[in-house]
Design an enzyme around this catalytic site. Structure first.
Site, PDB file in Angstrom:
ATOM      1  N   ARG A 106       0.800  -1.148   0.047  1.00  0.00           N
ATOM      2  CA  ARG A 106       0.051  -0.037  -0.037  1.00  0.00           C
ATOM      3  C   ARG A 106       0.945   1.187   0.064  1.00  0.00           C
ATOM      4  NH1 ARG A 106      -3.160  -3.174   3.641  1.00  0.00           N
ATOM      5  NH2 ARG A 106      -4.921  -3.971   2.576  1.00  0.00           N
ATOM      6  N   LYS A 128       3.011  12.126 -10.331  1.00  0.00           N
ATOM      7  CA  LYS A 128       2.059  11.466 -11.029  1.00  0.00           C
ATOM      8  C   LYS A 128       2.664  10.004 -11.663  1.00  0.00           C
ATOM      9  CE  LYS A 128      -0.957  14.771 -13.368  1.00  0.00           C
ATOM     10  NZ  LYS A 128      -1.220  15.153 -14.851  1.00  0.00           N
ATOM     11  N   GLU A 170       9.128  19.262 -24.083  1.00  0.00           N
ATOM     12  CA  GLU A 170       8.277  19.444 -22.809  1.00  0.00           C
ATOM     13  C   GLU A 170       8.856  20.877 -22.234  1.00  0.00           C
ATOM     14  OE1 GLU A 170       5.765  18.093 -21.468  1.00  0.00           O
ATOM     15  OE2 GLU A 170       5.613  15.899 -21.961  1.00  0.00           O
ATOM     16  N   LYS A 205       7.761  23.752 -12.701  1.00  0.00           N
ATOM     17  CA  LYS A 205       6.744  22.829 -12.219  1.00  0.00           C
ATOM     18  C   LYS A 205       6.702  22.519 -10.929  1.00  0.00           C
ATOM     19  CE  LYS A 205       5.367  18.171 -13.759  1.00  0.00           C
ATOM     20  NZ  LYS A 205       5.499  17.008 -14.577  1.00  0.00           N
ATOM     21  N   GLU A 215      -4.193  18.446  -9.574  1.00  0.00           N
ATOM     22  CA  GLU A 215      -4.402  19.001 -10.703  1.00  0.00           C
ATOM     23  C   GLU A 215      -6.086  19.564 -10.914  1.00  0.00           C
ATOM     24  OE1 GLU A 215      -2.901  16.933 -14.267  1.00  0.00           O
ATOM     25  OE2 GLU A 215      -4.717  17.403 -15.356  1.00  0.00           O
ATOM     26  N   ARG A 219      -2.611  23.402 -12.232  1.00  0.00           N
ATOM     27  CA  ARG A 219      -1.886  22.239 -12.730  1.00  0.00           C
ATOM     28  C   ARG A 219      -2.201  21.821 -14.075  1.00  0.00           C
ATOM     29  NH1 ARG A 219       0.748  16.932  -9.805  1.00  0.00           N
ATOM     30  NH2 ARG A 219       1.882  16.325 -11.483  1.00  0.00           N
ATOM     31  N   ASN A 223      -0.992  20.757 -19.207  1.00  0.00           N
ATOM     32  CA  ASN A 223      -1.514  19.663 -20.046  1.00  0.00           C
ATOM     33  C   ASN A 223      -1.509  20.589 -21.661  1.00  0.00           C
ATOM     34  OD1 ASN A 223      -2.182  17.436 -18.664  1.00  0.00           O
ATOM     35  ND2 ASN A 223      -3.815  18.545 -17.993  1.00  0.00           N
ATOM     36  N   HIS A 226      -1.118  18.466 -24.795  1.00  0.00           N
ATOM     37  CA  HIS A 226      -1.224  16.923 -24.609  1.00  0.00           C
ATOM     38  C   HIS A 226      -2.551  16.632 -25.139  1.00  0.00           C
ATOM     39  CE1 HIS A 226       2.320  17.531 -22.283  1.00  0.00           C
ATOM     40  NE2 HIS A 226       2.355  16.485 -21.782  1.00  0.00           N
ATOM     41  N   HIS A 230      -1.963  13.426 -27.072  1.00  0.00           N
ATOM     42  CA  HIS A 230      -2.036  12.274 -26.709  1.00  0.00           C
ATOM     43  C   HIS A 230      -2.895  11.133 -27.763  1.00  0.00           C
ATOM     44  CE1 HIS A 230      -1.573  12.612 -22.335  1.00  0.00           C
ATOM     45  NE2 HIS A 230      -0.417  12.264 -22.715  1.00  0.00           N
ATOM     46  N   HIS A 242       6.267  10.206 -27.500  1.00  0.00           N
ATOM     47  CA  HIS A 242       5.648  11.262 -26.357  1.00  0.00           C
ATOM     48  C   HIS A 242       5.689  12.745 -26.813  1.00  0.00           C
ATOM     49  CE1 HIS A 242       3.060  12.561 -23.109  1.00  0.00           C
ATOM     50  NE2 HIS A 242       3.929  13.316 -22.709  1.00  0.00           N
TER      51      HIS A 242
HETATM   52  N1  NAD Z   1       4.312  11.325 -14.934  1.00  0.00           N
HETATM   53  C1  NAD Z   1       4.336  12.411 -15.688  1.00  0.00           C
HETATM   54  O1  NAD Z   1       3.863  13.692 -15.167  1.00  0.00           O
HETATM   55  C2  NAD Z   1       4.770  12.372 -17.015  1.00  0.00           C
HETATM   56  C3  NAD Z   1       5.112  13.576 -17.825  1.00  0.00           C
HETATM   57  C4  NAD Z   1       5.498  13.518 -19.103  1.00  0.00           C
HETATM   58  C5  NAD Z   1       5.287  12.391 -19.776  1.00  0.00           C
HETATM   59  N2  NAD Z   1       5.253  11.252 -19.170  1.00  0.00           N
HETATM   60  C6  NAD Z   1       5.372  10.018 -19.560  1.00  0.00           C
HETATM   61  O2  NAD Z   1       6.828   9.650 -19.862  1.00  0.00           O
HETATM   62  C7  NAD Z   1       6.777   8.524 -21.023  1.00  0.00           C
HETATM   63  C8  NAD Z   1       7.845   9.036 -22.054  1.00  0.00           C
HETATM   64  O3  NAD Z   1       9.110   9.126 -21.304  1.00  0.00           O
HETATM   65  P1  NAD Z   1      10.638   9.344 -22.104  1.00  0.00           P
HETATM   66  O4  NAD Z   1      10.293  10.095 -23.312  1.00  0.00           O
HETATM   67  O5  NAD Z   1      11.592   9.188 -21.169  1.00  0.00           O
HETATM   68  O6  NAD Z   1      10.737   7.803 -23.057  1.00  0.00           O
HETATM   69  P2  NAD Z   1      11.258   6.336 -22.596  1.00  0.00           P
HETATM   70  O7  NAD Z   1      11.010   6.213 -21.038  1.00  0.00           O
HETATM   71  O8  NAD Z   1      10.288   5.266 -23.483  1.00  0.00           O
HETATM   72  O9  NAD Z   1      12.756   6.170 -22.898  1.00  0.00           O
HETATM   73  C9  NAD Z   1      13.047   6.371 -24.314  1.00  0.00           C
HETATM   74  C10 NAD Z   1      14.183   5.487 -24.740  1.00  0.00           C
HETATM   75  O10 NAD Z   1      15.264   5.843 -24.438  1.00  0.00           O
HETATM   76  C11 NAD Z   1      15.867   4.677 -23.495  1.00  0.00           C
HETATM   77  N3  NAD Z   1      16.920   5.643 -22.620  1.00  0.00           N
HETATM   78  C12 NAD Z   1      16.379   6.038 -21.563  1.00  0.00           C
HETATM   79  N4  NAD Z   1      17.393   6.608 -21.138  1.00  0.00           N
HETATM   80  C13 NAD Z   1      18.441   6.586 -21.739  1.00  0.00           C
HETATM   81  C14 NAD Z   1      19.760   6.673 -21.773  1.00  0.00           C
HETATM   82  N5  NAD Z   1      20.226   7.881 -20.800  1.00  0.00           N
HETATM   83  N6  NAD Z   1      20.681   6.253 -22.829  1.00  0.00           N
HETATM   84  C15 NAD Z   1      20.161   5.534 -23.910  1.00  0.00           C
HETATM   85  N7  NAD Z   1      18.947   5.098 -23.923  1.00  0.00           N
HETATM   86  C16 NAD Z   1      17.940   5.643 -22.700  1.00  0.00           C
HETATM   87  C17 NAD Z   1      14.803   3.912 -23.057  1.00  0.00           C
HETATM   88  O11 NAD Z   1      15.158   2.749 -22.833  1.00  0.00           O
HETATM   89  C18 NAD Z   1      13.764   4.040 -24.164  1.00  0.00           C
HETATM   90  O12 NAD Z   1      14.036   3.173 -25.438  1.00  0.00           O
HETATM   91  C19 NAD Z   1       5.244   8.474 -21.528  1.00  0.00           C
HETATM   92  O13 NAD Z   1       4.874   7.364 -21.274  1.00  0.00           O
HETATM   93  C20 NAD Z   1       4.539   9.642 -20.947  1.00  0.00           C
HETATM   94  O14 NAD Z   1       3.248   9.232 -20.546  1.00  0.00           O
HETATM   95  C21 NAD Z   1       5.005  11.158 -17.935  1.00  0.00           C
END
Ligand code: NAD
Length: 354
Positions: A106, A128, A170, A205, A215, A219, A223, A226, A230, A242
Site C-alpha cells: 500500500r 503522477k 516538454e 513545475k 490538478e 496544474r 497539459n 497534450h 495524446h 510522446h
Molecule cells: N508522470 C508525468 O508527469 C509524465 C509527464 C510527461 C511524460 N510522461 C510519460 O513519459 C513517457 C515518455 O518518457 P521518455 O520520453 O523518457 O521515454 P522512454 O521512457 O520510453 O525512454 C525512451 C528510450 O530511451 C531509452 N533510454 C532512457 N534513458 C537512456 C539513456 N540515458 N541512454 C540511452 N537510452 C536511454 C529507453 O530505454 C527508451 O528506449 C510517456 O509514457 C509519458 O506518458 C509522464
C-alpha cells in the site's frame, strides 16, 4: 546542486552532472533500472543492489502487466515497508516504477533518477505515476511523489538523438505556458541543451505542483499540447514519441488559440515550430482516427444536450498566448479539426521549402 523548492514540497530536487551515491537512500533500498543504463551506472561507481531489476520497457508495454512481476519479485526478496525503491530510466520506467511503489504494501517510498531529457525536464517531477489501458494513455495511476529526484545530465550522453529532440518539446511547452516567446525560440534552434533550461522547467513545475498537487486548477496548464498530442501519439500506434506528439499538439494549440480569437503567434515562432516538426508529417494520423481518441481524453466530459447515439463531448483545453500565460478553455473536439488540417498544411509547406 539542490534546487530551491517551495517549503514543504514532497520531493527534494537535485540537478547534477554526475551521479552521486550519497544521494541514494540511507536505509534499505532496491533498484528498477533501464538495462541500457547499467554500464553507465556501474561505470560511475554507483552501487547495484543484489536484488536490482534491470529491465527494458518500451512505451507499448507501459501496462499493469509489466509491473506485476516486479511486485512479486519484491515480495520474494522480501522488501519491507521501510525500503525505498530507486527508479533509474526514462518516463515510461519511472511512471511504472512509481506506480509499483505506490501499490506495494500500500505504498513504499521511492526516488527517481530520470535518464532522458523528457523525464528530467518533466515526467519525473510531480508525483503522477501511471500505466496505459487499451483505451488510452495513463488512464490508471496514482499520485505518489518520490522523496527525491536526482537528474544527472552526464547520463544523457548515451541517449539517441531522436530521444534528445523528443525531450525538448516538454521544455518548449513550459516556455509557451509562460508565454515566453524568446525562450521558446531559443529552444527551437539547433544546438546543445542547456542545463539552465532543465533547472527552470523543474523550478516552474515544482511551484505549480505544490500549489495544485491534484490538478484541480493551475496544474491543468501543464497539459498544454497534450490533448491533441495524446490522440496523435495513440493514433500513430506509438510511432510518434510522446514529446514529438506533444510538439504537434503545441503547434495545434497555437493555431487553435488564433481560431478562438486570441492574439496570434507570429511567423517567427510558428515557422521554426513547423520546421522542427515537418519530418513527422507522415506519422500524423488522419482526423477521423484522432477524433475518437480525443473524445476519450481524461479531461473530456459529456456536454449538455448529448444523446447516447451522439456522445457530444467537451474537453478542457489549454490555449497559449504570446507574451502572456496560457489560458484554460472548454471546447468541443471538433474545434481541433481545422487546426489538425492547418498543422498538416504547415508541415507540408515546410517540407516543400526544405
Ligand atoms: N508522470 C508525468 O508527469 C509524465 C509527464 C510527461 C511524460 N510522461 C510519460 O513519459 C513517457 C515518455 O518518457 P521518455 O520520453 O523518457 O521515454 P522512454 O521512457 O520510453 O525512454 C525512451 C528510450 O530511451 C531509452 N533510454 C532512457 N534513458 C537512456 C539513456 N540515458 N541512454 C540511452 N537510452 C536511454 C529507453 O530505454 C527508451 O528506449 C510517456 O509514457 C509519458 O506518458 C509522464
Amino acid at each position: 546542486m539542490r534546487l530551491a523548492t517551495p517549503s514543504g514540497f514532497a520531493t527534494e530536487v537535485f540537478l547534477l552532472e554526475k551521479p552521486d551515491r550519497d544521494l541514494l537512500p540511507e536505509g534499505p533500498w532496491t533498484l528498477v533500472g533501464d538495462q541500457r543504463l547499467r554500464d553507465a551506472w556501474t561505470g560511475a561507481d554507483m552501487p547495484e543492489p543484489a536484488d536490482a531489476l534491470w529491465v527494458a520497457v518500451p512505451e507499448e508495454e507501459k501496462k499493469l502487466r509489466t509491473l506485476i512481476p516486479w511486485l512479486e519479485h519484491w515480495a520474494r526478496v522480501p522488501l519491507h515497508r521501510d525500503a525505498t525503491v530507486v527508479a533509474l530510466g526514462g518516463g515510461v520506467l519511472t511512471d511504472l516504477t512509481g506506480l509499483a511503489a505506490s501499490l506495494y504494501l500500500r505504498g513504499v517510498a521511492w526516488q527517481v533518477w530520470p535518464t532522458t531529457l523528457l523525464a528530467m525536464a518533466d515526467a519525473a517531477l510531480g508525483g503522477k505515476t501511471g500505466a496505459d489501458l487499451a483505451a488510452g494513455k495513463n488512464l490508471v495511476g496514482a499520485f505518489h511523489p518520490p522523496r527525491r529526484l536526482v537528474a544527472c545530465t552526464d547520463l544523457l550522453a548515451t541517449l539517441p538523438e531522436r530521444q534528445l529532440h523528443n525531450g525538448r518539446w516538454e521544455l518548449i511547452k513550459t516556455a509557451l505556458i509562460l508565454g515566453e516567446m524568446a525562450w521558446a525560440m531559443e529552444m527551437l534552434q539547433d544546438g546543445p541543451v542547456k542545463f539552465g533550461w532543465i533547472e527552470r522547467s523543474l523550478a516552474y513545475k515544482a511551484g505549480v505542483v505544490h500549489r495544485d498537487p491534484r490538478e484541480s486548477g493551475e496544474r491543468r496548464l501543464l497539459n498544454l499540447g497534450h490533448t491533441l498530442g495524446h490522440a496523435l501519439e495513440a493514433a500513430s500506434g506509438y510511432q510518434l514519441l510522446h514529446g514529438e506528439a506533444v510538439g504537434l499538439g503545441l503547434l495545434g494549440s497555437c493555431l487553435l488559440a488564433e481560431e478562438q480569437g486570441l492574439k496570434p503567434f507570429p511567423a517567427s515562432l510558428l515557422e521554426p515550430l513547423a520546421r522542427r516538426l515537418a519530418p513527422l508529417a507522415a506519422l500524423v494520423a488522419p482526423w477521423r482516427d484522432c477524433l475518437p481518441l480525443l473524445a476519450r481524453d481524461k479531461k473530456a466530459r459529456r456536454a449538455p444536450g448529448h444523446t447516447d447515439d451522439k456522445p457530444a463531448t467537451e474537453i478542457q483545453c489549454i490555449l497559449p498566448r504570446p507574451g502572456e500565460p496560457a489560458v484554460q478553455r472548454t471546447l468541443p473536439p471538433e474545434a481541433w479539426e481545422s487546426s489538425h488540417a492547418k498543422i498538416l498544411a504547415l508541415l507540408h509547406q515546410e517540407t516543400a521549402r526544405a
